[in-house]
Design a protein around this motif. Structure first.
Motif, PDB file in Angstrom:
ATOM      1  N   PHE A 116      10.743  -2.299  -5.571  1.00 22.50           N
ATOM      2  CA  PHE A 116      10.121  -3.183  -6.554  1.00 22.50           C
ATOM      3  C   PHE A 116      11.088  -4.290  -6.979  1.00 22.50           C
ATOM      4  CE2 PHE A 116       6.956   0.224  -8.248  1.00 22.50           C
ATOM      5  CZ  PHE A 116       6.168   0.014  -7.128  1.00 22.50           C
ATOM      6  N   VAL A 117      12.371  -3.931  -7.129  1.00 23.27           N
ATOM      7  CA  VAL A 117      13.376  -4.929  -7.497  1.00 23.27           C
ATOM      8  C   VAL A 117      13.564  -5.933  -6.360  1.00 23.27           C
ATOM      9  CG1 VAL A 117      15.824  -5.309  -8.004  1.00 23.27           C
ATOM     10  CG2 VAL A 117      14.592  -3.435  -9.110  1.00 23.27           C
ATOM     11  N   ALA A 118      13.630  -5.442  -5.130  1.00 23.49           N
ATOM     12  CA  ALA A 118      13.886  -6.306  -3.974  1.00 23.49           C
ATOM     13  C   ALA A 118      12.794  -7.349  -3.789  1.00 23.49           C
ATOM     14  CB  ALA A 118      14.023  -5.461  -2.709  1.00 23.49           C
ATOM     15  N   VAL A 119      11.546  -6.970  -4.050  1.00 17.19           N
ATOM     16  CA  VAL A 119      10.435  -7.901  -3.833  1.00 17.19           C
ATOM     17  C   VAL A 119      10.041  -8.624  -5.115  1.00 17.19           C
ATOM     18  CG1 VAL A 119       9.554  -6.498  -1.940  1.00 17.19           C
ATOM     19  CG2 VAL A 119       8.646  -6.141  -4.243  1.00 17.19           C
ATOM     20  N   ILE A 225      13.090   1.628   4.099  1.00 14.08           N
ATOM     21  CA  ILE A 225      12.976   0.683   5.217  1.00 14.08           C
ATOM     22  C   ILE A 225      12.375  -0.641   4.745  1.00 14.08           C
ATOM     23  CG2 ILE A 225      11.800   0.247   7.412  1.00 14.08           C
ATOM     24  CD1 ILE A 225      12.053   3.278   7.954  1.00 14.08           C
ATOM     25  N   LYS A 226      11.330  -0.566   3.919  1.00 12.68           N
ATOM     26  CA  LYS A 226      10.716  -1.792   3.401  1.00 12.68           C
ATOM     27  C   LYS A 226      11.714  -2.583   2.553  1.00 12.68           C
ATOM     28  CE  LYS A 226       6.502  -1.866   1.832  1.00 12.68           C
ATOM     29  NZ  LYS A 226       5.807  -2.752   2.778  1.00 12.68           N
ATOM     30  N   GLN A 233      15.463 -10.035   5.216  1.00 14.03           N
ATOM     31  CA  GLN A 233      14.674 -11.254   5.373  1.00 14.03           C
ATOM     32  C   GLN A 233      15.144 -12.329   4.401  1.00 14.03           C
ATOM     33  OE1 GLN A 233      10.554 -10.809   4.313  1.00 14.03           O
ATOM     34  NE2 GLN A 233       9.908 -12.567   5.529  1.00 14.03           N
ATOM     35  N   GLY A 234      15.436 -11.920   3.177  1.00 10.64           N
ATOM     36  CA  GLY A 234      15.899 -12.875   2.177  1.00 10.64           C
ATOM     37  C   GLY A 234      17.237 -13.483   2.537  1.00 10.64           C
ATOM     38  N   ILE A 235      18.120 -12.679   3.096  1.00 12.23           N
ATOM     39  CA  ILE A 235      19.439 -13.186   3.478  1.00 12.23           C
ATOM     40  C   ILE A 235      19.333 -14.145   4.661  1.00 12.23           C
ATOM     41  CG2 ILE A 235      21.612 -12.494   4.559  1.00 12.23           C
ATOM     42  CD1 ILE A 235      21.760 -10.188   2.736  1.00 12.23           C
ATOM     43  N   GLU A 236      18.495 -13.809   5.631  1.00 10.97           N
ATOM     44  CA  GLU A 236      18.342 -14.674   6.801  1.00 10.97           C
ATOM     45  C   GLU A 236      17.807 -16.047   6.398  1.00 10.97           C
ATOM     46  OE1 GLU A 236      19.313 -14.182   9.836  1.00 10.97           O
ATOM     47  OE2 GLU A 236      20.088 -12.190   9.370  1.00 10.97           O
ATOM     48  N   LYS A 237      16.907 -16.063   5.426  1.00  6.31           N
ATOM     49  CA  LYS A 237      16.338 -17.335   4.984  1.00  6.31           C
ATOM     50  C   LYS A 237      17.364 -18.201   4.272  1.00  6.31           C
ATOM     51  CE  LYS A 237      11.483 -15.989   4.504  1.00  6.31           C
ATOM     52  NZ  LYS A 237      10.354 -15.809   3.554  1.00  6.31           N
ATOM     53  N   LYS A 238      18.292 -17.550   3.559  1.00  7.55           N
ATOM     54  CA  LYS A 238      19.256 -18.296   2.742  1.00  7.55           C
ATOM     55  C   LYS A 238      20.663 -18.241   3.322  1.00  7.55           C
ATOM     56  CE  LYS A 238      16.675 -17.397  -1.511  1.00  7.55           C
ATOM     57  NZ  LYS A 238      16.739 -16.852  -2.888  1.00  7.55           N
ATOM     58  N   GLN A 250      26.205  -8.180   0.742  1.00  2.25           N
ATOM     59  CA  GLN A 250      24.840  -7.770   1.044  1.00  2.25           C
ATOM     60  C   GLN A 250      24.800  -6.812   2.239  1.00  2.25           C
ATOM     61  OE1 GLN A 250      22.015  -8.377  -0.703  1.00  2.25           O
ATOM     62  NE2 GLN A 250      23.438  -9.244  -2.194  1.00  2.25           N
ATOM     63  N   ASN A 251      25.666  -7.072   3.224  1.00  2.00           N
ATOM     64  CA  ASN A 251      25.728  -6.158   4.363  1.00  2.00           C
ATOM     65  C   ASN A 251      26.177  -4.764   3.930  1.00  2.00           C
ATOM     66  OD1 ASN A 251      24.850  -7.861   6.430  1.00  2.00           O
ATOM     67  ND2 ASN A 251      26.884  -8.777   6.649  1.00  2.00           N
ATOM     68  N   GLN A 252      27.133  -4.715   3.005  1.00  2.00           N
ATOM     69  CA  GLN A 252      27.581  -3.424   2.489  1.00  2.00           C
ATOM     70  C   GLN A 252      26.448  -2.704   1.762  1.00  2.00           C
ATOM     71  OE1 GLN A 252      31.122  -4.006   0.136  1.00  2.00           O
ATOM     72  NE2 GLN A 252      32.153  -5.139   1.766  1.00  2.00           N
ATOM     73  N   ILE A 253      25.648  -3.481   1.036  1.00  2.00           N
ATOM     74  CA  ILE A 253      24.496  -2.890   0.348  1.00  2.00           C
ATOM     75  C   ILE A 253      23.509  -2.323   1.365  1.00  2.00           C
ATOM     76  CG2 ILE A 253      22.495  -3.405  -1.097  1.00  2.00           C
ATOM     77  CD1 ILE A 253      24.226  -5.444  -2.569  1.00  2.00           C
ATOM     78  N   PHE A 254      23.321  -3.062   2.471  1.00  2.00           N
ATOM     79  CA  PHE A 254      22.424  -2.576   3.514  1.00  2.00           C
ATOM     80  C   PHE A 254      22.915  -1.242   4.072  1.00  2.00           C
ATOM     81  CE2 PHE A 254      21.365  -7.245   4.550  1.00  2.00           C
ATOM     82  CZ  PHE A 254      20.341  -7.242   3.618  1.00  2.00           C
TER      83      PHE A 254
END
Length: 274
Positions: A116-119, A225-226, A233-238, A250-254
């Motif tokens: 919910f936070v991510a989206v 996964i979602k 997706q957000g990182i790729e766009k920005k 962000q990669n570490q968070i992933f």
């Protein structure tokens, strides 16, 4: 018996370690966490306090796992206890199993919240103020069902006592009626004439526990996964707009998200379902 003594020592050491780490984490959450953390702060506190209680309960119960044929037992030694009666230890053991059910709900809950936070979902409003505590009741409900099921459907039975009396005495040196209590499903018994008696209470109990496991097993990876895909997706766009340091963060968070999904699935969901 040397092995069981070794396991008891390991349980005590790991419980102390867990309590100390979660006390430290509680301090950091209360004193060092940013205000922007929002409702997740209370969710992390909830998880930390739960882990402390679970660790203490694990030392009190000190379970011993034993299986034979169609029987699976989680044994608690009662003869060495001076604080609790045999029936009280049975109740504590069922509460301990209920904590496992609660942990299944906690895994699912935290990944729903993270998604919910991510989206930026409008559903985050349901986690604000007192509502976050209502969400916290869902894992407790899971645990209550799990513990109640164990108490009423897979607690000690005369058939199990008769079948395991000599085995428990031979393997552990314990009297099954006086020295221990236990929970565990006994699925069927083969009679001397070759017929099979099925114990439906154990079957129903295991089906209920499987339903809880399946619910958590579906929700946790699904929202993890979602969440991962949405953040990626957000990182790729920005990508061109963010610094390398932020990208590494962000990669570490992933990676943390992936590990936090895989670890409970491998160490808890899969073993409990086998």
């Amino acid at each position: 018996m040397r092995w069981t003594n070794f396991i008891e020592r390991v349980q005590i050491i790991t419980a102390i370690f867990s309590c100390l780490l979660n006390i430290l984490l509680t301090f950091l959450i209360l004193k060092k966490s940013p205000k922007q953390l929002g409702a997740y702060k209370y969710l992390m506190l909830y998880i930390s306090w739960f882990e402390i209680a679970y660790s203490i309960l694990d030392v009190i119960v000190s379970p011993i796992i034993y299986s034979k044929g169609a029987l699976y037992m989680i044994i608690v030694v009662t003869k060495v206890s001076t604080l609790f009666s045999k029936h009280a230890l049975l109740i504590i053991e069922c509460i301990w199993t209920g904590f496992f059910g609660t942990s299944m709900g906690i895994f699912a809950l935290q990944f729903v919240y993270r998604y919910f936070v991510a989206v930026g979902s409008i559903n985050l409003k349901y986690f604000k103020s007192y509502r976050i505590f209502l969400w916290m009741l869902i894992p407790v409900f899971f645990g209550a069902i799990w513990g109640t099921t164990c108490y009423f459907l897979v607690s000690p039975k005369t058939e199990i006592n008769d079948k395991m009396r000599n085995t428990i005495l031979y393997v552990f040196g314990w009297n099954i009626e006086k020295d221990i209590t236990y929970i565990g499903p006994y699925f069927f018994e083969r009679k001397p004439d070759g017929s099979i008696e099925i114990f439906y209470d154990s079957m129903i109990g295991v089906m209920i526990l499987w339903a809880i496991l399946t619910t958590s097993f579906i929700i946790t990876p699904y929202f993890a996964i979602k969440c991962y895909l949405k953040l990626r997706q957000g990182i790729e766009k920005k990508k061109s707009e963010i610094s390398r340091r932020f990208g590494n963060l962000q990669n570490q968070i992933f990676y943390a998200l992936v590990s936090q999904t895989i670890i409970p699935v491998i160490l808890m969901h899969i073993p409990a379902s086998l």
